[in-house]
Design an enzyme around this catalytic site. Structure first.
Site, mmCIF file in Angstrom:
data_model
loop_
_atom_site.group_PDB
_atom_site.id
_atom_site.type_symbol
_atom_site.label_atom_id
_atom_site.label_comp_id
_atom_site.label_asym_id
_atom_site.label_seq_id
_atom_site.Cartn_x
_atom_site.Cartn_y
_atom_site.Cartn_z
ATOM 1 N N LYS A 58 -37.634 24.632 -7.945
ATOM 2 C CA LYS A 58 -37.586 23.245 -8.319
ATOM 3 C C LYS A 58 -36.741 22.505 -7.556
ATOM 4 O O LYS A 58 -37.187 21.549 -6.991
ATOM 5 C CB LYS A 58 -36.983 22.963 -9.728
ATOM 6 C CG LYS A 58 -38.163 23.445 -10.770
ATOM 7 C CD LYS A 58 -37.350 23.704 -12.317
ATOM 8 C CE LYS A 58 -38.521 24.442 -13.298
ATOM 9 N NZ LYS A 58 -37.902 24.845 -14.463
ATOM 10 N N GLN A 102 -32.913 24.035 -18.031
ATOM 11 C CA GLN A 102 -33.826 25.565 -18.116
ATOM 12 C C GLN A 102 -33.731 26.521 -19.330
ATOM 13 O O GLN A 102 -32.495 26.815 -19.950
ATOM 14 C CB GLN A 102 -33.606 26.373 -16.830
ATOM 15 C CG GLN A 102 -34.093 27.260 -16.744
ATOM 16 C CD GLN A 102 -35.719 27.023 -16.078
ATOM 17 O OE1 GLN A 102 -35.938 26.127 -15.469
ATOM 18 N NE2 GLN A 102 -36.513 28.093 -16.195
ATOM 19 N N ASP A 125 -39.283 17.347 -19.283
ATOM 20 C CA ASP A 125 -40.157 18.642 -19.764
ATOM 21 C C ASP A 125 -41.284 18.168 -20.882
ATOM 22 O O ASP A 125 -42.121 18.804 -21.331
ATOM 23 C CB ASP A 125 -39.102 19.471 -20.257
ATOM 24 C CG ASP A 125 -38.854 20.781 -19.538
ATOM 25 O OD1 ASP A 125 -39.776 21.131 -18.739
ATOM 26 O OD2 ASP A 125 -37.685 21.168 -19.702
HETATM 27 N N1 GUN Z 1 -38.377 27.992 -18.605
HETATM 28 C C1 GUN Z 1 -39.727 28.511 -18.407
HETATM 29 N N2 GUN Z 1 -40.635 27.473 -18.119
HETATM 30 C C2 GUN Z 1 -39.926 26.279 -18.457
HETATM 31 C C3 GUN Z 1 -40.217 24.916 -18.386
HETATM 32 O O1 GUN Z 1 -41.515 24.520 -18.148
HETATM 33 N N3 GUN Z 1 -39.128 24.115 -18.796
HETATM 34 C C4 GUN Z 1 -37.851 24.641 -19.336
HETATM 35 N N4 GUN Z 1 -36.965 23.624 -19.242
HETATM 36 N N5 GUN Z 1 -37.615 25.833 -19.168
HETATM 37 C C5 GUN Z 1 -38.654 26.786 -18.794
#
Ligand code: GUN
Length: 298
Positions: A58, A102, A125
């Site tokens: 990311k 996350q 998100d």
């Molecule tokens: N962990 C795995 N996929 C995601 C996601 O799309 N967003 C977040 N915040 N954590 C994750």
């Protein structure tokens, strides 16, 4: 973005995501001329290896798009209060337009409380209850990245989705439910199937579009698919390949389904790359909204 295969069309998420990212990079370059640089903050608590990889990717793609990336890595023992103090600081930081905490979080932290403490206009998100509610009534808000990427691929491949029968296998808050809401907005007839659904193979077989998001490796079989249907595989499962290595498989039995489907997303290289592209899309969109700017046409 598709490539023909002898059997079905393979929907190339990697190529499509690269196209989306380059459009966003052009928009970022435009908005920077107006003195604004989009900023995304990612918070990682603990050292889960898969989460570390996601967070690294990311950050890398955020910078490649010309945005500012703020990474906050906290110890696994961080208290909920300390994590929320950081979220509060990011909520009040004008250089941050997107905040992503996350998941999963360590067991001593209440995920729902933390996610709902994020300013909902920075919740890239789309997990905050306000954004969940907005999506459910079809109001403008922030849409979760994986369903957004899936719908973009579907529309790119099929065009108008009106009137199509769509079956979503899986009812998670992160994928299944928002996916169903988006398909409904596109005028599909939507069924949400799950582990208790009776005659799941028959339910899938009635679908023009199958979204597999159950988290069970290769569960959706080829003979569950209507010939010519479009299959979007959201699953990412790591299987032991026996030689001390692992291989990635989706929730669809790709070998079986790809001989029946009209089009199918592979794993890896399907939905996965679209998720980060949509995170950048959401950050760009919110940066413009928070600054009262039009999203540049690039
Ligand atoms: N962990 C795995 N996929 C995601 C996601 O799309 N967003 C977040 N915040 N954590 C994750």
């Amino acid at each position: 973005m598709t490539t023909e295969n002898v059997m079905s069309t393979v929907i190339d998420g990697k190529a499509f995501a690269a196209k989306v990212r380059s459009r966003i990079a052009a928009q970022v370059a435009e908005i920077k001329k107006q003195g604004v640089t989009p900023g995304l903050a990612v918070v990682l608590v603990g050292e889960d290896p898969a989460s570390q990889v996601y967070v690294r990717n990311k950050g890398k793609q955020t910078i490649e798009a010309g945005m500012q990336s703020f990474e906050h890595k906290l110890d696994a023992s961080t208290s909920q209060a300390d994590l929320m103090a950081l979220v509060d600081q990011l909520n009040n930081d004008d250089s941050v337009h997107g905040i992503l905490v996350q998941l999963p979080l360590p067991d001593h932290i209440d995920e729902e409380v933390v996610l709902n403490s994020i300013n909902f206009d920075k919740d890239v998100d789309g997990f905050h209850l306000t954004n969940v509610g907005r999506l459910s009534i079809g109001a403008e808000g922030i849409v979760p990245c994986t369903p957004l990427g899936s719908i973009m691929m579907l529309k790119d491949h099929l065009g108008d989705l009106s009137g199509l029968n769509a079956v979503v296998v899986g009812r998670s808050n992160i994928v299944g439910k928002p996916m169903a809401a988006l398909l409904l907005q596109e005028n599909c007839t939507v069924t949400i199937a799950h582990s208790r659904t009776k005659d799941l193979p028959e339910v899938c077989k009635a679908a023009d579009i199958v979204i597999a998001a159950v988290g069970r490796p290769e569960m959706v079989k080829g003979d569950w698919i209507k010939p010519g249907a479009t299959v979007i595989d959201v699953g990412i499962n790591r299987l032991d390949s026996g030689d001390g290595k692992t291989r990635l498989v989706g929730d669809v039995d790709y070998a079986g389904a790809s001989s029946v489907a009209g089009a199918i997303t592979p794993v890896p290289g399907g939905v996965g790359p679209m998720t980060i592209a949509c995170l950048l899309h959401n950050t760009m969109q919110q940066c413009c909204r928070l600054n009262g700017l039009e999203i540049p046409q690039a």
